[in-house]
Design a protein around this motif. Structure first.
Motif, PDB file in Angstrom:
ATOM      1  N   GLN A   1     -50.664  -0.067  23.115  1.00  0.00           N
ATOM      2  CA  GLN A   1     -49.303   0.451  22.944  1.00  0.00           C
ATOM      3  C   GLN A   1     -48.503  -0.450  22.017  1.00  0.00           C
ATOM      4  OE1 GLN A   1     -48.299   0.628  27.131  1.00  0.00           O
ATOM      5  NE2 GLN A   1     -48.395   2.873  27.113  1.00  0.00           N
ATOM      6  N   ARG A   2     -48.585  -1.746  22.218  1.00  0.00           N
ATOM      7  CA  ARG A   2     -47.825  -2.671  21.363  1.00  0.00           C
ATOM      8  C   ARG A   2     -48.303  -2.598  19.918  1.00  0.00           C
ATOM      9  NH1 ARG A   2     -48.308  -5.713  26.034  1.00  0.00           N
ATOM     10  NH2 ARG A   2     -49.949  -7.003  25.139  1.00  0.00           N
TER      11      ARG A   2
ATOM     12  N   ALA B   1     -58.112   8.227  17.504  1.00  0.00           N
ATOM     13  CA  ALA B   1     -57.263   7.983  18.675  1.00  0.00           C
ATOM     14  C   ALA B   1     -55.911   8.680  18.568  1.00  0.00           C
ATOM     15  CB  ALA B   1     -57.085   6.484  18.875  1.00  0.00           C
ATOM     16  N   VAL B   2     -55.883   9.849  17.955  1.00  0.00           N
ATOM     17  CA  VAL B   2     -54.609  10.544  17.732  1.00  0.00           C
ATOM     18  C   VAL B   2     -53.885  10.814  19.052  1.00  0.00           C
ATOM     19  CG1 VAL B   2     -53.541  12.647  16.825  1.00  0.00           C
ATOM     20  CG2 VAL B   2     -55.395  11.556  15.573  1.00  0.00           C
ATOM     21  N   ARG B   3     -54.610  11.298  20.042  1.00  0.00           N
ATOM     22  CA  ARG B   3     -53.970  11.587  21.336  1.00  0.00           C
ATOM     23  C   ARG B   3     -53.436  10.323  21.993  1.00  0.00           C
ATOM     24  NH1 ARG B   3     -55.951  16.438  24.852  1.00  0.00           N
ATOM     25  NH2 ARG B   3     -54.381  15.374  26.063  1.00  0.00           N
ATOM     26  N   ALA B   4     -54.201   9.250  21.935  1.00  0.00           N
ATOM     27  CA  ALA B   4     -53.763   7.979  22.519  1.00  0.00           C
ATOM     28  C   ALA B   4     -52.539   7.444  21.788  1.00  0.00           C
ATOM     29  CB  ALA B   4     -54.896   6.960  22.488  1.00  0.00           C
ATOM     30  N   VAL B   5     -52.498   7.626  20.476  1.00  0.00           N
ATOM     31  CA  VAL B   5     -51.321   7.226  19.693  1.00  0.00           C
ATOM     32  C   VAL B   5     -50.110   8.047  20.134  1.00  0.00           C
ATOM     33  CG1 VAL B   5     -50.314   7.353  17.370  1.00  0.00           C
ATOM     34  CG2 VAL B   5     -52.535   6.264  17.718  1.00  0.00           C
TER      35      VAL B   5
ATOM     36  N   ASN C   1     -46.755   6.576  21.710  1.00  0.00           N
ATOM     37  CA  ASN C   1     -45.482   6.934  21.104  1.00  0.00           C
ATOM     38  C   ASN C   1     -44.517   7.425  22.188  1.00  0.00           C
ATOM     39  OD1 ASN C   1     -44.167   7.044  18.529  1.00  0.00           O
ATOM     40  ND2 ASN C   1     -44.233   9.268  18.643  1.00  0.00           N
ATOM     41  N   HIS C   2     -45.020   8.250  23.080  1.00  0.00           N
ATOM     42  CA  HIS C   2     -44.216   8.796  24.167  1.00  0.00           C
ATOM     43  C   HIS C   2     -43.763   7.707  25.145  1.00  0.00           C
ATOM     44  CE1 HIS C   2     -42.712  11.674  27.056  1.00  0.00           C
ATOM     45  NE2 HIS C   2     -43.469  11.108  27.985  1.00  0.00           N
ATOM     46  N   ALA C   3     -44.546   6.646  25.283  1.00  0.00           N
ATOM     47  CA  ALA C   3     -44.219   5.561  26.207  1.00  0.00           C
ATOM     48  C   ALA C   3     -43.356   4.475  25.576  1.00  0.00           C
ATOM     49  CB  ALA C   3     -45.507   4.943  26.751  1.00  0.00           C
TER      50      ALA C   3
END
Length: 177
Positions: free
Chosen positions: A92-93, A122-126, A130-132
């Protein structure tokens, strides 16, 4: 369990009340909208799991608040160097650091962002990172759009995302608002 005491300010903006959370050193820890305060608190609990988070409301304008108010008045570059400190995972960072590199007034897709961090699959993880994002605007998650150039989700609402992008576009074109 330790208690992490943070300072929270409320500021009026053209988009509604903004919540600004800083620590004793003045590092920006969270920024969200008054009508999303419960979401902000939930994110902070997730990011700082080992610590209990306590918010203390203050009335004096911190440097972070001054920079944010200037942003809404047209001094958009003032937020570029605000010091931030986030919780979250290493991934995330990494995503949030890449978000800060998106030029004001520009947009990129989730795929572009994933590619920038060297993880195009990793588009979904990105998107989830982003949402977090706990620090909206300063960590500019609003600058990420769909691959088809459409506006996609924004925790503060699409009306705010649209306004922020238009505000920054005006700046980018040399017309300070």
């Amino acid at each position: 369990m330790a208690t992490l005491t943070l300072r929270m300010e409320r500021a009026p903006t053209p988009l509604g009340e903004m919540l600004i959370v800083t620590d004793e050193q003045g590092l920006l820890r969270a920024l969200n909208w008054g009508d999303h305060e419960s979401d902000m608190l939930r994110l902070m609990r997730n990011h700082y799991r080992k610590d209990a988070v306590q918010l203390q409301e203050i009335r004096r304008a911190s440097p972070a608040m001054q920079a944010m108010l200037a942003y809404f008045e047209g001094d958009l570059a003032g937020i570029d160097h605000l010091p931030v400190l986030t919780g979250g995972t290493d991934f995330q960072r990494q995503v949030w650091a890449a978000l800060r590199e998106i030029a004001c007034g520009s947009t990129i897709s989730y795929l572009d962002l994933a590619t920038r961090i060297g993880k195009p699959a990793a588009v979904r993880a990105v998107g989830m990172a982003n949402h977090a994002n706990p620090i909206s605007i300063v960590i500019p998650c609003h600058r990420v759009i769909g691959s088809d150039r459409t506006l996609t989700g924004y925790g503060g609402g699409l009306h705010r995302k649209r306004w922020l992008l238009e505000h920054e576009s005006e700046y980018r074109q040399g017309r300070l608002i």
